[in-house]
Design a protein around this motif. Structure first.
Motif, PDB file in Angstrom:
ATOM      1  N   SER A 116       0.829  -1.212   0.000  1.00 23.08           N
ATOM      2  CA  SER A 116       0.000   0.000   0.000  1.00 23.08           C
ATOM      3  C   SER A 116       0.857   1.252   0.000  1.00 23.08           C
ATOM      4  N   SER A 117       2.036   1.182   0.631  1.00 25.18           N
ATOM      5  CA  SER A 117       2.908   2.352   0.685  1.00 25.18           C
ATOM      6  C   SER A 117       3.419   2.735  -0.694  1.00 25.18           C
ATOM      7  N   MET A 118       3.641   1.748  -1.563  1.00 24.15           N
ATOM      8  CA  MET A 118       4.086   2.059  -2.916  1.00 24.15           C
ATOM      9  C   MET A 118       3.100   2.978  -3.622  1.00 24.15           C
ATOM     10  N   ALA A 119       1.823   2.574  -3.599  1.00 26.86           N
ATOM     11  CA  ALA A 119       0.800   3.384  -4.261  1.00 26.86           C
ATOM     12  C   ALA A 119       0.597   4.713  -3.541  1.00 26.86           C
ATOM     13  N   LEU A 120       0.667   4.680  -2.200  1.00 30.81           N
ATOM     14  CA  LEU A 120       0.442   5.882  -1.411  1.00 30.81           C
ATOM     15  C   LEU A 120       1.543   6.910  -1.640  1.00 30.81           C
ATOM     16  N   LEU A 121       2.786   6.452  -1.675  1.00 28.29           N
ATOM     17  CA  LEU A 121       3.909   7.360  -1.889  1.00 28.29           C
ATOM     18  C   LEU A 121       3.796   8.050  -3.243  1.00 28.29           C
ATOM     19  N   PHE A 125       2.875  -2.710 -10.846  1.00 32.63           N
ATOM     20  CA  PHE A 125       3.173  -1.351 -10.404  1.00 32.63           C
ATOM     21  C   PHE A 125       4.677  -1.085 -10.472  1.00 32.63           C
ATOM     22  N   ALA A 126       5.478  -2.061 -10.039  1.00 35.74           N
ATOM     23  CA  ALA A 126       6.930  -1.880 -10.057  1.00 35.74           C
ATOM     24  C   ALA A 126       7.463  -1.789 -11.489  1.00 35.74           C
ATOM     25  N   THR A 127       6.913  -2.615 -12.381  1.00 32.53           N
ATOM     26  CA  THR A 127       7.343  -2.563 -13.783  1.00 32.53           C
ATOM     27  C   THR A 127       7.013  -1.215 -14.406  1.00 32.53           C
ATOM     28  N   ALA A 128       5.801  -0.722 -14.135  1.00 29.23           N
ATOM     29  CA  ALA A 128       5.410   0.597 -14.644  1.00 29.23           C
ATOM     30  C   ALA A 128       6.267   1.696 -14.031  1.00 29.23           C
ATOM     31  N   SER A 148       3.453   5.595 -19.050  1.00 29.30           N
ATOM     32  CA  SER A 148       3.893   4.736 -17.953  1.00 29.30           C
ATOM     33  C   SER A 148       3.112   5.023 -16.678  1.00 29.30           C
ATOM     34  N   ARG A 149       2.753   6.275 -16.477  1.00 34.38           N
ATOM     35  CA  ARG A 149       1.936   6.626 -15.305  1.00 34.38           C
ATOM     36  C   ARG A 149       0.550   5.997 -15.397  1.00 34.38           C
ATOM     37  N   ALA A 150      -0.009   5.925 -16.611  1.00 29.92           N
ATOM     38  CA  ALA A 150      -1.302   5.253 -16.773  1.00 29.92           C
ATOM     39  C   ALA A 150      -1.181   3.772 -16.416  1.00 29.92           C
ATOM     40  N   LEU A 151      -0.086   3.146 -16.821  1.00 26.19           N
ATOM     41  CA  LEU A 151       0.143   1.748 -16.452  1.00 26.19           C
ATOM     42  C   LEU A 151       0.305   1.600 -14.947  1.00 26.19           C
ATOM     43  N   GLN A 152       0.961   2.572 -14.315  1.00 24.86           N
ATOM     44  CA  GLN A 152       1.088   2.552 -12.854  1.00 24.86           C
ATOM     45  C   GLN A 152      -0.272   2.535 -12.177  1.00 24.86           C
ATOM     46  N   GLY A 153      -1.192   3.324 -12.697  1.00 26.50           N
ATOM     47  CA  GLY A 153      -2.530   3.381 -12.111  1.00 26.50           C
ATOM     48  C   GLY A 153      -3.249   2.046 -12.181  1.00 26.50           C
ATOM     49  N   ILE A 154      -3.024   1.277 -13.265  1.00 26.96           N
ATOM     50  CA  ILE A 154      -3.621  -0.059 -13.359  1.00 26.96           C
ATOM     51  C   ILE A 154      -3.069  -0.946 -12.252  1.00 26.96           C
ATOM     52  N   GLY A 155      -1.746  -0.892 -12.053  1.00 22.47           N
ATOM     53  CA  GLY A 155      -1.147  -1.657 -10.963  1.00 22.47           C
ATOM     54  C   GLY A 155      -1.694  -1.244  -9.612  1.00 22.47           C
ATOM     55  N   GLY A 156      -1.872   0.062  -9.427  1.00 24.62           N
ATOM     56  CA  GLY A 156      -2.428   0.558  -8.175  1.00 24.62           C
ATOM     57  C   GLY A 156      -3.847   0.070  -7.943  1.00 24.62           C
ATOM     58  N   ALA A 157      -4.643  -0.017  -9.015  1.00 22.00           N
ATOM     59  CA  ALA A 157      -6.019  -0.502  -8.891  1.00 22.00           C
ATOM     60  C   ALA A 157      -6.061  -1.976  -8.516  1.00 22.00           C
ATOM     61  N   TRP A 203      14.246   8.893  -9.430  1.00 18.62           N
ATOM     62  CA  TRP A 203      14.275   7.988  -8.287  1.00 18.62           C
ATOM     63  C   TRP A 203      12.982   8.021  -7.482  1.00 18.62           C
ATOM     64  N   VAL A 204      12.151   9.022  -7.717  1.00 22.97           N
ATOM     65  CA  VAL A 204      10.807   9.014  -7.132  1.00 22.97           C
ATOM     66  C   VAL A 204      10.056   7.765  -7.583  1.00 22.97           C
ATOM     67  N   PHE A 205      10.284   7.347  -8.825  1.00 20.36           N
ATOM     68  CA  PHE A 205       9.644   6.154  -9.375  1.00 20.36           C
ATOM     69  C   PHE A 205      10.491   4.898  -9.171  1.00 20.36           C
ATOM     70  N   LEU A 206      11.789   5.006  -9.369  1.00 16.23           N
ATOM     71  CA  LEU A 206      12.657   3.837  -9.283  1.00 16.23           C
ATOM     72  C   LEU A 206      12.680   3.245  -7.879  1.00 16.23           C
ATOM     73  N   LEU A 207      12.388   4.061  -6.868  1.00 13.96           N
ATOM     74  CA  LEU A 207      12.370   3.566  -5.491  1.00 13.96           C
ATOM     75  C   LEU A 207      11.366   2.429  -5.304  1.00 13.96           C
ATOM     76  N   ASN A 208      10.324   2.400  -6.140  1.00 18.86           N
ATOM     77  CA  ASN A 208       9.305   1.352  -6.007  1.00 18.86           C
ATOM     78  C   ASN A 208       9.826  -0.033  -6.367  1.00 18.86           C
ATOM     79  N   VAL A 209      10.860  -0.093  -7.186  1.00 19.03           N
ATOM     80  CA  VAL A 209      11.349  -1.393  -7.660  1.00 19.03           C
ATOM     81  C   VAL A 209      11.919  -2.227  -6.511  1.00 19.03           C
ATOM     82  N   PRO A 210      12.848  -1.712  -5.696  1.00 20.16           N
ATOM     83  CA  PRO A 210      13.316  -2.543  -4.571  1.00 20.16           C
ATOM     84  C   PRO A 210      12.225  -2.849  -3.554  1.00 20.16           C
ATOM     85  N   LEU A 211      11.281  -1.929  -3.361  1.00 23.09           N
ATOM     86  CA  LEU A 211      10.160  -2.222  -2.462  1.00 23.09           C
ATOM     87  C   LEU A 211       9.363  -3.420  -2.966  1.00 23.09           C
TER      88      LEU A 211
END
Length: 483
Positions: free
Chosen positions: A22-27, A88-91, A107-116, A168-176
């Motif tokens: 949840s923190s990934m999507a929230l951040l 979400f991490a791939t996006a 890519s942000r649109a793809l992120q939203g699908i992962g978040g959903a 890195w605002v986005f890349l941080l999600n990958v290790p999470l």
């Protein structure tokens, strides 16, 4: 349903992975605004492209979040949660590597699908996995840590933008995600509702399409082209078609009869007003502090901390007060306080002094958010039958995100911002001073609606996620109650 105890090692692993997910999507919903000026400079993006950087994510998330919850109920909550985390991490990786603004928006649109996919599953896994005696405490811990993540988000985003860079605002999600997904697979028990009904894919597609077309028309309206007018008409037509389909399908994604509850309808109208104002405020303020007041990204992100911190510290007391006196007064007073806070933001201009000009406005606004957010969510859950609490919460969450989406799309149009406005301190400051009274006016409308239509009985809120949630971009979700 499992009976995992919170004190067990498995219980701690379950809590950890749901918090990470949840923190990934929230951040990402809180840190991107702080990075926008640097993204614009680096990718040579127009204001419209910056709007899409925010809205592409909110569009797919708002349009598909109800469908995401249904997929988890049918095919397994853990399975869909893990799929959402990986997606979400791939996006996020694609966002971090985006060579231009167009690629970033896609890519942000793809992120939203992962978040959903992952957002509804996070809380649903806790409810389905833990022993009933431990469930409330587990949800409370999940909400509390999520709120801390929301509070740290703008600070962390500012530090990343000023340090290693906005990517890195986005890349941080990958290790999470690399930490979260294996823990979920190994330690979280699978659960599902086992339903056999069809998925309302047509309804989800029409809803998302209508939002997308209307958003496009609002963002591109300054061009005045015939294509924009045609898009607006098509968006409205898709909205009408969505209502028709949902009314006539035997198993709709959005059963319209839920709006037969006057209280539910009224609270969702208040939600639209409140979160439209919040969405516009946070989008524009992060830019105002950097473009006009000369703050660094880190300073701008840190400046916004008081609103979330106040919610974390005092929401539980606000929820308890609303339990005693009913939701009408908090949902009337809260938006009015927020409106005063937005008007105080008019003091924030060139060379703004934080303690004198910025902090008073944020303290007043944060106080208003404390007063209204917990009662708002609790009232939504109390306004329908218990069996439909998950659906009601999903609708309310989607409404809040759609309201923020429309606000970010429409405010630059309403305030006369040109495509390069964020590159000019004078032009942006003038537009910001027109925008804050508009947002304040929308909050006043919300307060009037609450005073006129919200009534007792006051909700007896036993949902810790209502009281300890720190996210300022949307209400907390309550998972479905189907077993």
């Amino acid at each position: 349903m499992s009976d995992v105890r919170l004190a067990s090692s498995q219980g701690r692993w379950i809590l950890l992975t749901t918090i990470l997910g949840s923190s990934m999507a929230l951040l990402d919903s809180t840190v991107v605004n702080v990075a926008l000026p640097r993204i614009g400079d680096d990718l040579n993006a127009s204001l419209a492209q910056l709007q899409w950087t925010v809205n592409a994510y909110m569009l797919t998330l708002a349009g598909l979040i109800l469908l995401g919850g249904s997929l988890g109920d049918r095919y397994g909550r853990r399975k869909i949660f893990v799929l959402g985390v990986v997606w979400f991490a791939t996006a996020s990786l694609l966002c971090g590597l985006a060579p231009n603004a167009t690629a970033l928006v896609a890519s942000r649109a793809l992120q939203g699908i992962g978040g959903a996919l992952l957002t509804p599953g996070s809380l649903a896994l806790i409810q389905a996995s833990f022993h009933p005696d431990d469930r409330a405490r587990a949800v409370g811990l999940w909400s509390g840590f999520g709120g801390v993540g929301a509070a740290v988000g703008p600070f962390l985003g500012g530090w990343l933008v000023d340090g290693p860079g906005w990517r890195w605002v986005f890349l941080l999600n990958v290790p999470l995600a690399l930490l979260c997904a294996p823990i979920a697979v190994r330690h979280v028990p699978e659960s599902s509702a086992g339903g056999q009904g069809r998925f309302d894919v047509l309804g989800a597609a029409l809803g998302a399409l209508g939002l997308a077309l209307v958003t496009y028309a609002l963002i591109e309206a300054p061009s005045g082209s015939f294509a924009v007018a045609l898009t607006a008409v098509a968006g409205l037509a898709a909205g009408v078609a969505f209502v028709y389909v949902e009314k006539h399908r035997p198993d709709p994604m959005l059963p319209l009869d839920i709006f037969a509850s006057r209280q539910f309808t009224a609270v969702n109208l208040v939600t639209l007003c409140v979160y439209a104002a919040f969405g516009g405020f946070f989008f524009l303020t992060a830019l105002q502090l950097q473009v006009v007041s000369g703050y660094s990204a880190l300073q701008a992100g840190t400046a916004l901390l008081p609103t979330t911190v106040l919610m974390l510290l005092f929401s539980a007391r606000s929820g308890a007060l609303a339990d005693r006196i009913g939701p009408r007064i908090p949902l009337t007073v809260g938006p009015l306080l927020c409106a005063v806070g937005l008007l105080l933001m008019l003091r924030v201009g060139p060379h703004a002094v934080y303690v004198r000009d910025v902090l008073p406005a944020l303290l007043v606004m944060g106080t208003g958010m404390v007063v209204l957010v917990a009662p708002l969510t609790a009232t939504v859950l109390a306004s329908v039958d218990t069996a439909r609490a998950g659906l009601a919460s999903g609708i309310n969450n989607a409404a809040a995100r759609a309201a923020g989406l429309i606000a970010v799309a429409s405010l630059p149009l309403l305030t006369g911002m040109g495509p390069e406005a964020y590159r000019s301190a004078d032009a942006f400051d003038a537009a910001f001073r027109r925008a804050m009274p508009i947002c304040a006016g929308v909050l006043v409308v919300g307060a009037v609606l609450a005073f006129a239509f919200v009534r007792r009985p006051a909700p007896d809120c036993r949902h810790p996620e209502c009281l300890r949630h720190g996210c300022v971009t949307s209400p907390p979700l309550e998972p479905g109650r189907r077993t």
